[in-house]
Design an enzyme around this catalytic site. Structure first.
Site, short mmCIF file in Angstrom:
data_model
loop_
_atom_site.label_atom_id
_atom_site.label_comp_id
_atom_site.label_asym_id
_atom_site.label_seq_id
_atom_site.Cartn_x
_atom_site.Cartn_y
_atom_site.Cartn_z
N ALA A 66 -17.74 10.77 -35.23
CA ALA A 66 -19.16 11.02 -35.42
C ALA A 66 -19.30 12.19 -36.38
O ALA A 66 -18.39 13.02 -36.50
CB ALA A 66 -19.81 11.35 -34.08
N GLY A 109 -15.32 9.18 -32.49
CA GLY A 109 -16.24 8.04 -32.45
C GLY A 109 -15.74 6.87 -33.28
O GLY A 109 -16.10 5.71 -33.01
N GLU A 112 -13.50 5.09 -30.98
CA GLU A 112 -14.32 4.46 -29.93
C GLU A 112 -15.04 3.22 -30.47
O GLU A 112 -15.17 2.21 -29.77
CB GLU A 112 -15.31 5.48 -29.38
CG GLU A 112 -14.60 6.59 -28.61
CD GLU A 112 -15.51 7.77 -28.27
OE1 GLU A 112 -16.24 8.24 -29.18
OE2 GLU A 112 -15.50 8.21 -27.12
N GLU A 132 -11.70 15.15 -29.79
CA GLU A 132 -12.91 15.90 -29.42
C GLU A 132 -12.59 17.21 -28.71
O GLU A 132 -13.33 18.18 -28.80
CB GLU A 132 -13.82 15.03 -28.53
CG GLU A 132 -14.52 13.90 -29.26
CD GLU A 132 -13.72 12.61 -29.29
OE1 GLU A 132 -12.48 12.65 -29.09
OE2 GLU A 132 -14.32 11.55 -29.54
N1 DAK Z 1 -17.81 14.84 -39.43
C1 DAK Z 1 -18.30 15.35 -40.59
N2 DAK Z 1 -17.57 15.53 -41.68
C2 DAK Z 1 -16.26 15.20 -41.63
C3 DAK Z 1 -15.66 14.67 -40.45
C4 DAK Z 1 -16.50 14.48 -39.31
N3 DAK Z 1 -16.08 13.91 -38.18
N4 DAK Z 1 -14.36 14.46 -40.71
C5 DAK Z 1 -14.15 14.82 -41.98
N5 DAK Z 1 -15.30 15.28 -42.54
C6 DAK Z 1 -15.48 15.76 -43.89
C7 DAK Z 1 -14.92 17.17 -44.05
O1 DAK Z 1 -15.85 18.11 -43.59
C8 DAK Z 1 -14.73 17.22 -45.55
O2 DAK Z 1 -15.98 17.44 -46.16
P1 DAK Z 1 -16.18 18.58 -47.30
O3 DAK Z 1 -15.65 19.83 -46.69
O4 DAK Z 1 -15.30 18.08 -48.42
O5 DAK Z 1 -17.64 18.56 -47.59
C9 DAK Z 1 -14.31 15.81 -45.89
O6 DAK Z 1 -14.74 14.99 -44.80
C10 DAK Z 1 -12.79 15.65 -46.02
O7 DAK Z 1 -12.21 16.16 -44.84
P2 DAK Z 1 -11.00 17.24 -44.84
O8 DAK Z 1 -11.10 18.11 -46.04
O9 DAK Z 1 -11.00 17.89 -43.52
O10 DAK Z 1 -9.75 16.26 -45.01
P3 DAK Z 1 -8.26 16.47 -44.47
O11 DAK Z 1 -7.45 15.35 -45.06
O12 DAK Z 1 -7.83 17.87 -44.68
O13 DAK Z 1 -8.36 16.26 -42.88
C11 DAK Z 1 -9.10 15.11 -40.86
C12 DAK Z 1 -8.73 15.00 -42.38
C13 DAK Z 1 -9.60 13.74 -40.41
C14 DAK Z 1 -7.81 15.44 -40.07
C15 DAK Z 1 -10.15 16.22 -40.65
O14 DAK Z 1 -11.25 15.99 -41.55
C16 DAK Z 1 -10.70 16.26 -39.25
O15 DAK Z 1 -10.09 16.78 -38.34
N6 DAK Z 1 -11.93 15.71 -39.09
C17 DAK Z 1 -12.63 15.77 -37.81
C18 DAK Z 1 -12.06 14.76 -36.83
C19 DAK Z 1 -12.75 14.83 -35.49
O16 DAK Z 1 -12.75 15.90 -34.84
N7 DAK Z 1 -13.38 13.78 -35.08
C20 DAK Z 1 -14.15 13.69 -33.79
C21 DAK Z 1 -15.59 14.10 -34.04
S1 DAK Z 1 -16.54 14.12 -32.53
C22 DAK Z 1 -21.36 9.40 -28.69
C23 DAK Z 1 -20.92 8.71 -29.76
C24 DAK Z 1 -19.88 9.23 -30.53
C25 DAK Z 1 -19.34 10.44 -30.24
C26 DAK Z 1 -19.78 11.13 -29.16
C27 DAK Z 1 -20.80 10.61 -28.38
N8 DAK Z 1 -22.44 8.88 -27.88
C28 DAK Z 1 -23.07 7.63 -28.29
C29 DAK Z 1 -22.75 9.48 -26.65
C30 DAK Z 1 -18.26 10.92 -31.08
C31 DAK Z 1 -17.89 12.18 -31.23
C32 DAK Z 1 -16.92 12.48 -32.28
O17 DAK Z 1 -16.42 11.64 -32.96
#
Ligand code: DAK
Length: 258
Positions: A66, A109, A112, A132
């Site tokens: 997400a 997400g 998921e 998360e």
């Molecule tokens: N959200 C927003 N931007 C993201 C992102 C994300 N999840 N993942 C990556 N980006 C963006 C980065 O901010 C960066 O943007 P700029 O800085 O260039 O503007 C760009 O994508 C490239 O990312 P990186 O520079 O970080 O790239 P790397 O290769 O160094 O790293 C990475 C890739 C995937 C390991 C890293 O980006 C990362 O850790 N991303 C976050 C992964 C994460 O934590 N995902 C879980 C998010 S929480 C629900 C429904 C859904 C959910 C919850 C509830 N309901 C219906 C109740 C879901 C929650 C989640 O998913």
């Protein structure tokens, strides 16, 4: 319909492909993207020319979760009351089979959402994870439930408690993923599989999906009864008569979806 965050098109005659299109953000699932995904899913589900839906991203990312930037400042009440998350549920109301073609990051997400599809085809570079915990939250769209069903308690616990990702091959060995292919061909293979499903008798395919999904919600006894009711019902379809006649006449069936 035209979209900004996804690309929706029909390939191979009967496969509705939805491609996430936020490559710079690793296809982070923003509210706008999820709204468009919901609309495209509903549109394809209602289109009698579509027999199977395929959801995909690009080689680097299926979806990295997400959109963290869109929810960073949200309050609990925002999460409950706003459209921020309501469109996520649409995928669970889709009656047609859905294949996910996954490459690269498939996190949070994104993972998921892939698990909300019916079949997952992965590239060798795919990484599945629920990171998360690193953000001070837990999965909120099935990551503690569907993942546990798919990979078992120990692996799910390690993934949600440490954020560890599974490689495509590990995910396949756990049964989370159906097939793993080289990056160059995973999408074509996923389309092939979706086209095969799309060529089946439409009502039978939908009821088959419904029956398998019920096995997660019902006792075995209830599930068997439910399956039998759907089985009986299919004898009211023209496609059942056509399928069995075609077998006896040694020809290919001509499904009408009736
Ligand atoms: N959200 C927003 N931007 C993201 C992102 C994300 N999840 N993942 C990556 N980006 C963006 C980065 O901010 C960066 O943007 P700029 O800085 O260039 O503007 C760009 O994508 C490239 O990312 P990186 O520079 O970080 O790239 P790397 O290769 O160094 O790293 C990475 C890739 C995937 C390991 C890293 O980006 C990362 O850790 N991303 C976050 C992964 C994460 O934590 N995902 C879980 C998010 S929480 C629900 C429904 C859904 C959910 C919850 C509830 N309901 C219906 C109740 C879901 C929650 C989640 O998913």
């Amino acid at each position: 319909m035209t979209y900004e965050n996804i690309i929706a098109e029909i390939v191979d005659g009967r496969v509705g492909v939805i491609r996430f299109n936020r490559p710079k953000a690793l296809n982070a699932l923003s509210p706008e993207l999820m709204a468009e995904l919901g609309d495209a899913l509903v549109e394809f589900d209602a289109d009698p020319n579509i027999g199977c839906i395929l959801i995909t991203g690009n080689e680097r990312a299926f979806a990295a979760g997400a959109d963290i930037k869109a929810m960073a400042q949200a309050s609990a009440m925002d999460m409950v009351a706003t459209d921020l998350i309501s469109r996520w549920e649409t995928i669970h109301s889709i009656s047609k089979p859905i294949v996910a073609a996954v490459s690269g990051f498939c996190l949070g997400g994104g993972c998921e959402l892939a698990m909300s599809c019916d079949i997952i085809v992965a590239s060798e570079s795919a990484q599945f994870g629920q990171p998360e915990i690193n953000l001070g939250i837990i999965p909120g769209f099935g990551g503690t439930q569907r993942l546990t069903h798919a990979v078992g308690k120990s692996a799910a616990m390690e993934m949600v408690l440490t954020g560890r990702t599974l490689s495509a091959e590990e995910a396949r060995s756990y049964g989370l993923v159906n097939h793993v292919y080289p990056v160059e061909v995973y999408f074509a293979e996923a389309v092939k599989l979706a086209a095969k499903i799309a060529a089946q008798a439409p009502i039978a395919a939908r009821l088959a999906k419904e029956a398998v999904n019920k096995s997660f919600e019902m006792s075995l006894h209830e599930g068997l009864n439910y399956e039998r009711r759907l089985f009986h019902m299919l004898f009211a379809s023209e496609d059942q008569k056509e399928g069995m006649a075609a077998f006896i006449e040694k020809r290919k069936p001509n499904w009408t979806g009736k």
